[in-house]
Design an enzyme around this catalytic site. Structure first.
Site, PDB file in Angstrom:
ATOM      1  N   MET A   1      -7.423   9.345   8.771  1.00 33.20           N
ATOM      2  CA  MET A   1      -7.819   9.760   7.420  1.00 33.20           C
ATOM      3  C   MET A   1      -9.110  10.570   7.448  1.00 33.20           C
ATOM      4  SD  MET A   1      -5.302   8.531   5.702  1.00 33.20           S
ATOM      5  CE  MET A   1      -5.772   8.523   3.971  1.00 33.20           C
TER       6      MET A   1
ATOM      7  N   ASP B   1       0.832  -1.195   0.000  1.00 34.42           N
ATOM      8  CA  ASP B   1       0.000   0.000   0.000  1.00 34.42           C
ATOM      9  C   ASP B   1       0.869   1.249   0.000  1.00 34.42           C
ATOM     10  OD1 ASP B   1      -2.342  -1.393   0.047  1.00 34.42           O
ATOM     11  OD2 ASP B   1      -2.690  -1.175   2.205  1.00 34.42           O
TER      12      ASP B   1
ATOM     13  N   LYS C   1      -4.290   2.288  -2.554  1.00 32.85           N
ATOM     14  CA  LYS C   1      -5.499   3.054  -2.832  1.00 32.85           C
ATOM     15  C   LYS C   1      -5.278   4.498  -2.440  1.00 32.85           C
ATOM     16  CE  LYS C   1      -8.365  -0.898  -1.408  1.00 32.85           C
ATOM     17  NZ  LYS C   1      -7.447  -1.539  -0.471  1.00 32.85           N
TER      18      LYS C   1
END
Length: 344
Positions: free
Chosen positions: A255, A123, A144
């Protein structure tokens, strides 16, 4: 003990069965060495020409006890011997928590798993920029980004399973901890459903480490005896805002830049004081790390221009960090003043 040595152009003899030695061979080749192979203690046709005096002999633990005489001969001749651990059983998946992105926060287990991997699916929040120094495996970017999933979660799971079923040792390297908003449970379930052996190596979660990088403790005696970790990917419901506001302690949001306005407004509606201190820590442990501190009533304006990856911290512990920082700055100023007086 971990030693770094330049093997460029050096002759390295790797011993051990073909299956056991394949990753060691790849590692030494990637370091620039001239790699030679010895598959059995007696030597077998196909091993090819061997160096007269190798610079290093790497002995892979393949379960064969017959390598001991070779080791003794090397020692008598003054040839260094490196012992290489045998890789795990072929065809398995290891979910590895990569921590907040700092190389020195990888666990020993994470480093070992990367060393023995044939393929790594990583990631963007994992310490991917240093992967070439940690593994010689094939590296596949499946990271992502908000609004951009170039490889879907289902496709990631499919890639992992397919590689393991081909006999490869697969590492799925994820930021933070695989089981803290990392969808690790889904990936384990996909492996189990396919009959693929799977294990999980925990990582240092950014929920604790990133606030720490900014000097913010998530708990502090007589200030906060609990903390709650929340995903900021989607707005919370009014019921969730009310629940969070009533819990007390520290709230850590991962996030959460995209949902910051809804979160701040929702907590205020739920009765949290507008003067509750709040911090936004961007790019923790990375170049450009930045901390923005305001309160619940003004954070939306103060955080204009902030972007993910970021961790939000809400609670009185933010004041603890500010007090410590002010104390440290005052102490440093006193030290500079004392030094100038002594020089005078």
């Amino acid at each position: 003990m971990h030693l770094t040595i330049d093997l460029t152009g050096r002759d390295v003899l790797v011993t051990g069965s073909e299956k056991s030695a394949r990753q060691a061979v790849r590692r030494y080749q990637s370091s620039g060495a001239n790699v030679y192979r010895l598959s059995t203690p007696e030597g077998v046709p196909g091993d090819g020409q061997l160096p007269e005096r190798p610079f290093l002999v790497a002995v892979v633990d393949d379960g064969e006890a017959g390598w001991l005489p070779l080791v003794e001969r090397c020692r008598d001749a003054g040839i260094p011997v490196a012992f290489e651990p045998a890789p795990g059983a072929d065809g398995h998946v290891t979910l590895v928590g990569g921590g907040p992105g700092a190389l020195d926060l990888l666990t020993v287990g994470a480093v070992d798993a990367l060393r023995d991997a044939d393929v790594v699916f990583y990631d963007r929040l994992a310490p991917y920029q240093e992967l070439a120094d940690l593994t010689s495996a094939e590296l596949v970017d499946v990271g992502k980004q908000p609004g951009l999933h170039k490889v879907t979660q289902r496709d990631i799971e499919k890639l992992m399973v397919e590689a393991a079923l081909l006999g490869k040792n697969v590492v799925r390297l994820k930021g933070g901890d695989p089981y803290v908003f990392g969808r690790g449970g889904e990936e384990v379930a996909a492996c189990v459903a396919a009959g693929v052996p799977v294990r999980v190596i925990s990582g240092v979660t950014s929920a604790i480490s990133v606030p720490a990088a900014a000097g913010i403790p998530v708990t502090h005696r007589e200030v906060s005896h609990m903390f709650t970790v929340v995903s900021g990917h989607a707005p919370l419901t009014e019921k969730e805002h009310t629940h969070l506001a009533g819990l007390g302690g520290t709230i850590v949001v991962l996030m959460g830049i995209g949902t910051l306005p809804q979160l701040a407004a929702g907590l205020r509606r739920a009765g949290m004081n507008s003067d509750m201190p709040m911090a936004v820590v961007e790019r923790g442990y990375r170049p450009g790390q930045r901390t923005t501190i305001a309160d619940l009533g003004t954070i939306e304006t103060a955080a204009t221009g902030c972007s993910n990856p970021a961790v939000l911290v809400i609670g009185e512990v933010v004041r603890v960090a500010e007090a410590n920082r002010n104390h440290a700055e005052a102490s440093a100023e006193l030290s500079r003043l004392a030094a100038s007086l002594l020089e005078a």
